[in-house]
Every structure is written in structure tokens, then in C-alpha cells.
Design an enzyme around this catalytic site. Structure first.
Site, PDB file in Angstrom:
ATOM      1  CD  GLU A 158       7.715  -0.419  12.042  1.00 61.64           C
ATOM      2  OE1 GLU A 158       8.580  -0.779  11.163  1.00 61.64           O
ATOM      3  OE2 GLU A 158       6.576  -0.587  11.802  1.00 61.64           O
ATOM      4  CB  CYS A 176      -2.581  -0.277   8.371  1.00 57.65           C
ATOM      5  SG  CYS A 176      -1.221   1.107   8.734  1.00 57.65           S
ATOM      6  CD  GLU A 192       1.519  -1.433  10.820  1.00 56.86           C
ATOM      7  OE1 GLU A 192       0.165  -1.732  11.090  1.00 56.86           O
ATOM      8  OE2 GLU A 192       1.941  -0.698  10.071  1.00 56.86           O
ATOM      9  N   GLY A 237       9.299 -14.911   0.858  1.00 61.99           N
ATOM     10  CA  GLY A 237       8.971 -14.251   2.039  1.00 61.99           C
ATOM     11  C   GLY A 237       9.301 -15.503   3.269  1.00 61.99           C
ATOM     12  CG  ASN A 264      -0.371  -0.139   2.512  1.00 65.91           C
ATOM     13  OD1 ASN A 264       0.839  -0.721   2.835  1.00 65.91           O
ATOM     14  ND2 ASN A 264      -0.710   0.559   3.533  1.00 65.91           N
ATOM     15  N   GLY A 285       5.057 -13.987  -1.454  1.00 67.70           N
ATOM     16  CA  GLY A 285       5.461 -14.198   0.100  1.00 67.70           C
ATOM     17  C   GLY A 285       5.495 -15.857   0.569  1.00 67.70           C
ATOM     18  N   GLY A 335       9.620 -11.548  -5.128  1.00 72.00           N
ATOM     19  CA  GLY A 335       8.979 -12.771  -5.341  1.00 72.00           C
ATOM     20  C   GLY A 335       7.935 -12.745  -4.250  1.00 72.00           C
TER      21      GLY A 335
END
Length: 485
Positions: free
Chosen positions: A465, A284, A250, A212, A152, A208, A206
Site C-alpha cells: 500500500e 503491527c 496486510e 466480513g 488498533n 468478521g 458487524g
């Protein structure tokens, strides 16, 4: 901006081709515009090995030397704001104007902020005369950091993780979203241009489920920072926790706005318009539940629906468009399905999906566009009031008392953020203290200071964070106690 040559992974300071490729779509047209590496364990292993080799030298540099490297990157990124903004728009679907004022400037700010602040916070000391000792602490880098970036706010959130990780002395392997990899690739070209030390930053593109997953379970990656869905975050916690990795997760949100009778109604509506529909609602922190005190409810609703209907949706390169396209056909279908759920659950759609036409130019008619949508008449336990939609859909419901609305706002598995709208600061602070979220805005929305902790509670994540919190996550603290002769 035409289709690009196939992207390459960035490993050990070199662009590395991958034979397996994935299609990346322009959300505004529905057409393939880039092909990205379909990396798996082999590519991740190469990236981690390069980061591990680079770690001793990078971590031994002074904090100021590391900062100098980041500041060079920030300067070039800032000078190419237009190119990066257009690429971010074409990759993600957001309006170009929004990327120009939010995504790219915030990416530059992230690099500069952490470069300037981290060097002053790495060590502390004190003296204990009665014991005849001096104590001091050292914050030491952990090692190779795995950074998993969402689709996003691609470059914005990449730099939010990358800058503190590097400034603390770690090396990194980054896995951008497979749907929005282009600006990360362009960022790698800047790293190459400024001769950033090889292997300190590695970018592996690539899926997830393959790249990931390989990064999360790799034994030489002791910490993972992830932003994305709650489902994926839960999976990362399940597979990484037994390996005692440091995790920062998060995740999703079901954010509320609490609007009291005495608010400044015009400024509230303007802010909640942005808060509900900015970036197609794909933030978010966007507001998807608006609780309005009963005497104000009808007036608020009339004005909010009116301003929502005025929002223009279409070609992201047109500065008149408030919203661009959603990220993918699958995500558009998911968001639309929640509007159907709302009707099934007894709700009424006042504007947007199924009510107002989305008029598009010829080249955008296969894009993933949706009108901003306002829904009323839903029960607090309905799907649209409980589940994260992550699109331009918000639900407006009335409330009567302060105690009632606190309980109702907290009635969700999520706890990322909320906003409170009132001219009574006593009410604002009282409500803010009782809302079970990580951030509460009073009479504003999305005003962010990098020095403030950012994160959520419950299903919205674990960890924080920000300047101090990122410093603590990306380092281990060691105390040295020395006897004075």
C-alpha cells in the site's frame, strides 16, 4: 464522553437501523459504551447494491472532482480533531494525546495526500515513431471495493484504504472492526454533512464471521483490502482466490530490532521504548524482539528496563499516561498468557506483568491494563520469540556477529519490518538488504512516507500500500495503441 445511542449502518447515503446489536466496550473501564449493528448478508447485500449503483457516475467524474469531495471531508475531520481523538481513545483504549498527534492527523493526511497525488498518476503515454503509433495507458477503477479495517488504528487505517480506493474511481463497502466502530460512524456523519454522493461510501458494521465473510465472498466485490491477523488473512485468501478477486492482505508481524555496539545508545533506547510499547504494543510495526550485540547487552538492558519502568499506565484521558488499556479482556488474557509461556520456556521477566504493580484509579480497575513488560533468557524458537503477541511485551537477547543476527532475525514466519541501530552505514545497508521484511528503518522507527510501499513478506501479507502501490491495486491498467495517419 457518555454512552452513545445505537450506531446505524450507512448505506446509500442514509443511516439505516439494524435490529440486531452488539456491545462495544470501553477498554479503560470494561463497561459497554456503544451498541453497534450486528450486520449479516442482508445488510452487506444492501451496501454492495448501493455501491454498484453509484459506481458508473462516481467513476465517470474527473479525478479532480473526486478529490474535491475528499478534501471537504478532510477539512471537517481536521476541525473536529478533539472529538474524534476522544472517541478513538474511548473505543480503542489508547491515550487521547496519542490519538491527537497520530491517529486523527494521519487520517486527515491520508485523505489529502491521495486527493492531491492520484490525479497526476492515472495515465501515461509514449510515441513510437518507427512504428508510426502513439501508445497511452488508462488506469480504470475496478468496481466495488471491500475494505476490512482492524481495531488498533481504526480511523487511520480506514482512510489509508478509503482515500486511494475512492480517488481511483471505485465505490466502497467498509467493514470496521466490531470492537472499534464509533469513529467510522462519526466519519459517516461527516460524509452526510458534506452531501458526499450517495452510495459511493457504505459502512456496514458487524462481526468478521458474518458481515466480513459476506463482503469477502460477494460476487459483485471484485477486490478486497484487508488489514488484520494472519489467521483471518489466510482465510480470506482461501475463499477469495478461487473467485479471482484482487487481494491486498496486510497481516501480522514479529518485528526485530538489531542493535550494534556502535549505535547511539540513548536515541536507540528512546526509539525502542516507543517502538515496543506505543499504543499498548498494539501496532503491527511494534518491536517484539530486540537483538543486542554482546559487549553492549548488559548496559542496554539496564537502561532499557529503567526507562520502561518509568512509563505510566492508566486513564487514557490523562496526558501523563504513556499507555492506555488493551482492546479487550480476551486480548489482555492472550497477551498475559505469553508472559506465562515465557516463564515456562525458561525466560525471566525483568519488569512489567507479574513484577510491577499497575496502580489504577477506581473507575479504571475493571479496565484492560497491563504494565510494559521486558523478558530475557529465551531461546529463539520459544513461543514469545516466534509468535505475534500484539501487546506491550518485548524480548531482549544477545548476539555476537552480523551474520549470526541476520539469520536469527529472519528465523520467524513473519516479515513485516525491522530496525537496525549502528553508526556504520555500510553495516546498516548490508544488514537491511539481507533482512527478509517489507520495511527496514535505520536509526529510527515508524517514520512513514505515503509515497513508499508498505507491506510485508511471508506470513505478514501480500501486496503493498502507498501512493503508487495503492493506485495499482485499486485500478486495472489498459494500453491503447493508435496508428498515426
Amino acid at each position: 464522553m457518555d454512552a452513545m445511542p445505537p450506531l446505524e449502518n450507512f448505506i446509500a447515503g442514509t443511516m439505516v437501523q439494524c435490529k440486531r446489536l452488539l456491545d462495544s466496550y470501553d477498554p479503560s473501564t470494561g463497561k459497554v459504551w456503544a451498541k453497534i449493528p450486528d450486520s449479516c448478508m442482508l445488510e452487506v447485500e444492501a451496501g454492495v447494491a448501493a455501491a454498484k449503483r453509484a459506481f458508473p457516475k462516481w467513476s465517470s467524474l474527473s479525478a479532480q472532482a473526486r478529490a474535491n469531495h475528499l478534501l471537504k471531508v478532510a477539512d471537517i475531520l481536521e476541525s473536529r480533531l478533539e472529538d474524534f481523538a476522544r472517541a478513538e481513545s474511548k473505543d480503542q483504549g489508547k491515550p487521547v494525546w496519542l490519538a491527537k498527534i497520530m491517529d486523527i492527523p494521519r487520517a486527515v493526511l491520508n485523505l489529502r495526500h491521495f486527493a492531491h497525488t492520484i490525479p497526476h498518476q492515472l495515465n501515461t503515454s509514449n510515441m513510437q515513431p518507427e512504428a508510426g503509433v502513439v501508445n497511452y495507458t488508462i488506469r480504470e477503477p475496478v468496481g466495488v471495493a471491500g475494505l476490512i479495517i482492524p481495531w488498533n488504528l481504526p480511523l487511520y487505517l480506514l482512510t489509508f484504504k478509503l482515500a486511494p480506493a475512492l480517488m481511483c474511481g471505485n465505490t466502497v463497502v467498509v467493514k470496521p472492526s466490531e470492537m472499534t466502530s464509533v469513529t467510522a460512524y462519526m466519519f459517516c456523519k461527516i460524509l452526510k454533512e458534506v452531501d458526499f454522493p450517495a452510495g459511493v461510501v457504505n459502512m456496514v458494521f458487524g462481526l468478521g464471521s458474518s458481515a466480513g465473510e459476506a463482503l469477502v465472498v460477494h460476487p459483485d466485490v471484485p477486490l478486497v483490502s484487508f488489514t488484520g491477523s494472519t489467521v483471518t488473512g489466510r482465510h480470506i485468501a482461501e475463499v477469495a482466490s478461487p473467485m479471482f478477486k484482487k487481494l491486498s492482505l496486510e497481516m501480522g508481524g514479529k518485528n526485530s530490532a538489531v542493535v550494534f555496539n556502535d549505535c547511539d545508545l540513548d536515541s536507540c533506547i528512546e526509539a525502542l521504548k516507543r517502538g515496543s510499547f506505543t499504543n499498548q504494543g498494539e501496532v503491527c510495526l511494534c518491536t517484539s524482539r530486540i537483538f543486542v550485540q554482546q559487549p553492549l547487552y548488559e548496559e542496554f538492558l539496564d537502561k532499557f528496563v529503567e526507562v520502561t519502568k518509568e512509563l505510566q499506565v492508566g486513564d487514557p484521558s490523562n496526558d501523563d499516561m504513556f499507555m492506555g488499556a488493551l482492546i479487550s479482556k480476551a486480548h489482555l488474557d492472550k497477551v498475559r498468557s505469553y508472559v506465562h509461556y515465557a516463564i515456562e520456556d525458561g525466560g525471566t521477566v525483568l519488569c512489567g506483568e507479574g513484577v510491577d504493580l499497575c496502580i489504577l484509579q477506581e473507575e479504571n480497575r475493571n479496565g484492560y491494563f497491563m504494565r510494559p513488560t521486558v523478558i530475557v533468557g529465551l531461546d529463539d524458537n520459544s513461543r514469545c520469540m516466534q509468535e505475534e503477541i500484539f501487546g506491550p511485551v518485548t524480548c531482549v537477547v544477545p548476539f555476537t556477529t552480523e551474520e549470526e543476527v541476520i539469520n536469527r532475525a529472519n528465523n520467524t514466519p513473519y516479515g513485516l519490518c525491522a530496525s537496525v541501530w549502528t553508526s556504520n552505514l555500510g553495516v546498516a545497508h548490508r544488514v537491511a538488504h539481507k533482512l527478509k521484511v517489507g520495511t527496514v528503518w535505520t536509526n529510527c522507527w515508524l517514520v512513514r512516507s505515503l509515497d513508499m510501499p508498505f507491506g510485508g513478506v511471508k506470513n505478514s501479507g501480500m501486496g503493498r500500500e502507498g501512493t503508487q502501490d495503492s493506485l495499482e491495486f485499486f485500478t486495472e491498467c489498459k494500453t491503447v495503441c493508435t496508428k498515426i495517419s
